[in-house]
Motif scaffolding. Structure first.
Motif, PDB file in Angstrom:
ATOM      1  N   GLY A 157      33.540  12.614 -37.618  1.00 13.54           N
ATOM      2  CA  GLY A 157      33.941  13.786 -36.842  1.00 13.54           C
ATOM      3  C   GLY A 157      34.265  13.471 -35.406  1.00 13.54           C
ATOM      4  O   GLY A 157      34.346  14.375 -34.565  1.00 13.54           O
ATOM      5  N   LEU A 158      34.490  12.179 -35.100  1.00 13.51           N
ATOM      6  CA  LEU A 158      34.736  11.775 -33.717  1.00 13.51           C
ATOM      7  C   LEU A 158      35.940  12.456 -33.063  1.00 13.51           C
ATOM      8  O   LEU A 158      35.865  12.825 -31.895  1.00 13.51           O
ATOM      9  N   PRO A 159      37.063  12.625 -33.767  1.00 19.06           N
ATOM     10  CA  PRO A 159      38.193  13.295 -33.093  1.00 19.06           C
ATOM     11  C   PRO A 159      37.825  14.666 -32.540  1.00 19.06           C
ATOM     12  O   PRO A 159      38.132  14.986 -31.383  1.00 19.06           O
ATOM     13  N   GLY A 160      37.135  15.473 -33.348  1.00 19.35           N
ATOM     14  CA  GLY A 160      36.719  16.794 -32.875  1.00 19.35           C
ATOM     15  C   GLY A 160      35.681  16.706 -31.775  1.00 19.35           C
ATOM     16  O   GLY A 160      35.711  17.489 -30.817  1.00 19.35           O
ATOM     17  N   LEU A 161      34.769  15.732 -31.891  1.00 16.92           N
ATOM     18  CA  LEU A 161      33.730  15.574 -30.877  1.00 16.92           C
ATOM     19  C   LEU A 161      34.337  15.170 -29.538  1.00 16.92           C
ATOM     20  O   LEU A 161      33.995  15.739 -28.490  1.00 16.92           O
ATOM     21  N   LEU A 162      35.257  14.195 -29.551  1.00 15.55           N
ATOM     22  CA  LEU A 162      35.906  13.775 -28.309  1.00 15.55           C
ATOM     23  C   LEU A 162      36.768  14.892 -27.734  1.00 15.55           C
ATOM     24  O   LEU A 162      36.835  15.072 -26.515  1.00 15.55           O
ATOM     25  N   ALA A 163      37.416  15.656 -28.603  1.00 11.20           N
ATOM     26  CA  ALA A 163      38.248  16.769 -28.134  1.00 11.20           C
ATOM     27  C   ALA A 163      37.404  17.835 -27.447  1.00 11.20           C
ATOM     28  O   ALA A 163      37.833  18.441 -26.454  1.00 11.20           O
ATOM     29  N   SER A 164      36.194  18.052 -27.948  1.00  8.48           N
ATOM     30  CA  SER A 164      35.333  19.073 -27.365  1.00  8.48           C
ATOM     31  C   SER A 164      34.875  18.727 -25.949  1.00  8.48           C
ATOM     32  O   SER A 164      34.504  19.602 -25.173  1.00  8.48           O
ATOM     33  N   LEU A 165      34.912  17.431 -25.600  1.00  6.99           N
ATOM     34  CA  LEU A 165      34.489  17.022 -24.262  1.00  6.99           C
ATOM     35  C   LEU A 165      35.396  17.600 -23.180  1.00  6.99           C
ATOM     36  O   LEU A 165      34.978  17.762 -22.031  1.00  6.99           O
ATOM     37  N   SER A 166      36.631  17.931 -23.542  1.00 11.46           N
ATOM     38  CA  SER A 166      37.563  18.471 -22.549  1.00 11.46           C
ATOM     39  C   SER A 166      37.146  19.845 -22.044  1.00 11.46           C
ATOM     40  O   SER A 166      37.609  20.295 -20.994  1.00 11.46           O
ATOM     41  N   GLU A 167      36.267  20.514 -22.776  1.00  5.04           N
ATOM     42  CA  GLU A 167      35.827  21.854 -22.390  1.00  5.04           C
ATOM     43  C   GLU A 167      34.558  21.858 -21.556  1.00  5.04           C
ATOM     44  O   GLU A 167      34.072  22.915 -21.179  1.00  5.04           O
ATOM     45  N   TRP A 168      34.016  20.678 -21.298  1.00  6.61           N
ATOM     46  CA  TRP A 168      32.812  20.618 -20.477  1.00  6.61           C
ATOM     47  C   TRP A 168      33.125  21.120 -19.068  1.00  6.61           C
ATOM     48  O   TRP A 168      34.180  20.803 -18.493  1.00  6.61           O
ATOM     49  N   LYS A 169      32.210  21.833 -18.496  1.00  4.41           N
ATOM     50  CA  LYS A 169      32.434  22.448 -17.188  1.00  4.41           C
ATOM     51  C   LYS A 169      32.420  21.444 -16.040  1.00  4.41           C
ATOM     52  O   LYS A 169      32.811  21.778 -14.928  1.00  4.41           O
ATOM     53  N   VAL A 170      31.973  20.215 -16.333  1.00  4.91           N
ATOM     54  CA  VAL A 170      31.919  19.216 -15.270  1.00  4.91           C
ATOM     55  C   VAL A 170      33.318  18.772 -14.845  1.00  4.91           C
ATOM     56  O   VAL A 170      33.501  18.240 -13.745  1.00  4.91           O
TER      57      VAL A 170
END
Length: 314
Positions: A157-170
């Motif tokens: 599930g790495l593609p989805g996991l890495l994609a989700s990092l773009s939504e981090w508020k940092v």
């Protein structure tokens, strides 16, 4: 904390000094002089096959993400990435592949490169588990296998996991925009086929090392499987330029436990680096030099004009 370049060079020299103190240059040269050169031919042939599949994997990954790249574009990116990776600790320079594709694609390519490296790491981890099982170190082997099975869904599930990092508020401003661009490409990728191809290319690396080691000392493939992942992990530590010394020292230490002379192990490990990393890096460096000599940019001008359409398709 970022380690200064001068300190990495000093650490590389120190590591080499320790390794060569335990295995003198005279023994390395003696092992090299007694090598059976006929084994270099299957090693070289397997290297070409390995590079073919690495290019195939990289090209298919870019295309699966929706990027309009040709075979030549992806090959240039791959080889020039090798050229950047060799002189850097942990081969982090390989993440510079994005520099050899149009600027509008670089956010996507950078994150796809991270995904590919993570899957290559998973392949090495798989061989580490196999190594422990072959050694019959039962508690460690069974535990490692359980961990491998537990993290398998995470890697798939790495593609989805890495994609989700773009939504981090940092993330703020341009960084957030670039990460979101890359996330769109990542979500198009099905991970399992590329994980399988990563395991294939790593298996070819194992076979290259087997042929090279045979040139210096006849041994079983199981011995190579036991040694290979730990040697690669040691060479990947970001404390020495190109992993030099760490990789060879780990090979000498581990192979000595399997009744293989330390000098033979070091020579084979060094040649593995030459065959699988330096040789494609030289091709990439020559490609970069040719582009500079012709006055062209590192990226393909033809693709630069196509980039806006590619972004629109994303």
């Amino acid at each position: 904390m970022r380690i200064p370049s001068w300190l990495k060079v000093l650490m590389t020299i120190a590591i080499l000094a320790v390794v060569l103190w335990h295995v003198p240059v005279e023994k390395l040269l003696a092992a090299a002089r007694s090598a059976e050169l006929v084994w270099f031919f299957p090693a070289a042939a397997t290297t070409l096959v390995m590079l073919f599949f690495r290019h195939f994997k990289w090209h298919r990954l870019l295309r699966a993400a929706g990027l309009p790249v040709s075979q030549t574009d992806s090959l240039r990116s791959l080889l020039c990435g090798f050229a950047l990776s060799v002189p850097t600790p942990g081969r982090v320079g390989e993440l510079g592949r994005c520099l050899f594709l149009p600027e509008g694609m670089r956010s996507q390519v950078f994150q796809l490169n991270i995904l590919e490296r993570a899957l290559d790491g998973w392949a090495v981890f798989t061989y580490a588990v196999l190594s422990l099982l072959i050694i019959q170190f039962k508690p460690a082997g069974v535990f490692a296998l359980a961990v491998w099975l537990a993290v398998l869904p995470v890697f798939m599930g790495l593609p989805g996991l890495l994609a989700s990092l773009s939504e981090w508020k940092v993330w703020r401003g341009a960084a957030r925009v670039h990460l979101r661009e890359g996330a769109k490409a990542l979500t198009r990728v099905r991970c399992a086929p590329f994980a399988g191809m990563g395991l294939l290319t790593t298996s070819l690396d194992v076979l290259i090392f087997y042929f090279l080691l045979q040139a210096f000392h006849q041994t079983d493939l199981a011995v190579v499987v036991i040694t290979f992942p730990w040697m690669i992990l040691a060479g990947g530590l970001p404390i020495a330029v190109g992993g030099i010394g760490l990789r060879e020292g780990a090979a000498a230490l581990l192979l000595a436990r399997q009744a293989v002379p330390a000098a033979a192990g070091m020579d084979a490990a060094l040649l593995l680096f030459v065959f699988s990393a330096i040789s494609p890096a030289i091709c990439g460096a020559l490609w970069m030099a040719a582009r500079r000599w012709q006055g062209g940019s590192l990226a393909n001008p033809r693709l630069e004009s196509a980039t806006p359409d590619a972004q629109g398709n994303n």
